[in-house]
Design an enzyme around this catalytic site. Sequence first.
Site, short mmCIF file in Angstrom:
data_model
loop_
_atom_site.label_atom_id
_atom_site.label_comp_id
_atom_site.label_asym_id
_atom_site.label_seq_id
_atom_site.Cartn_x
_atom_site.Cartn_y
_atom_site.Cartn_z
CB CYS A 189 -0.22 2.74 -32.42
SG CYS A 189 -1.77 3.51 -31.65
CG ASP A 190 3.60 2.83 -31.61
OD1 ASP A 190 3.00 3.25 -32.99
OD2 ASP A 190 3.64 3.78 -31.03
CB CYS A 235 -0.59 3.54 -28.68
SG CYS A 235 -2.06 2.89 -29.59
#
Length: 304
Positions: A133-134, A130
């Site tokens: 997200c990261d 992701c």
Amino acid sequence: MYDTLIIGSGPAGMTAALYAARANLKVGLIERGVPGGQMNNTADIENYPGYELISGPELSMKMHEPLEKFGVENIYGFVQAVEDHGDYKTVVTEDQRFDAKTIILATGANHRQLGVPGEIDYNSRGVSYCAVCDGAFFRDQDLVVVGGGDSAVEEAIYLTQFAKSVTIVHRRDQLRAQKIIQDRAFANEKIRFAWNKTVEEIQGNERQVDMVILKDTQTGELSVLACGGVFIYVGLDPVSEMVADLAITDEAGWVVTDEQMATKVPGIFAIGDLRQKHLRQITTAVGDGAIAGQNVYNYIVEHG
Ligand code: FAD
Ligand code: NAP
């Protein structure tokens, strides 16, 4: 007894809920996490009509907000099984059972793992599925993205705002991604390509990833590519374990429906990415949801 229970609150499930609730049915929408599904992991969406550009989380919120107004009951639960009792069905979660006249399956798909050494060991220590997200944790690093589809190429472009460089490792010499997305990647100075290569192993130190071992698919030659992170986008698997006993899937687990979104079990419908279909998009998920939402109404009028 619900008129319909919808499992999964992605774009497909939320649309089905809207249509069924506006038809005055008693609707429950069961979700194991945050509403929005895969849209929550998407930074920029620019192929949803009506929006030039919208973030995935914002579109998720916009789809979810009106549901309560129309009387949709949001239920938190991780569905384990769906039972068919003929004129009614039961949805089984970890700790509850819910009965309904009809079921709409909208559990979508999950990212696939590569299955190479190091992938599990370095999960969350450099291996990610992701970028949204990261990505921000990888400022000024050299990154690897594995895959050649829409997800891999779009997310590689997204990562260039943080990374020093992004190398797309693809097993062929042509991308699968849509042409417009490919062209953007080719024009991006931070993106490089490792064509005809597979990742054989992900290696690192005790803290995080520091390299991948690549194999040339033509010659078999091995090489090393230094990197601080590996983002894996090699496709999707259906989330259909909970209906394994109903025998409504193909061999790969995708649920088979007709054009009315009906499975071969009367009263059980399936929509969105979970279905056996060619184009898995937000627009097609939403279209499926509208059809199923209307058809549960028709089914209930006919069967009572
Ligand atoms: P999902 O979005 O997968 O939602 C399924 C929901 O079901 C999830 O919320 C999940 O938690 C829930 N669920 C699953 N199992 C259970 C269970 N047992 N119990 C309870 N709840 C459960 N499409 C576009 O059109 N444009 C884009 O720009 C785009 N970008 C993308 C970027 C990425 C990185 C990815 C991965 C996909 C992208 N897509 C894009 C594809 C799009 O997101 C999907 O086609 C769409 O989300 C499918 O919707 P869905 O409702 O069928 O399933
Ligand atoms: P996908 O289209 O199935 O692409 C998967 C990619 O991974 C392919 O390039 C495939 O290679 C490669 N691959 C598969 N298994 C591999 C392995 N074991 N090792 C190395 N490479 C492997 O999956 P996706 O990109 O996640 O997209 C999923 C769906 O979401 C698609 O329908 C897509 O259109 C949609 N989506 C849409 C958008 C958008 O509209 N903007 C954005 C993201 C996703 P091959 O090409 O050789 O098969």
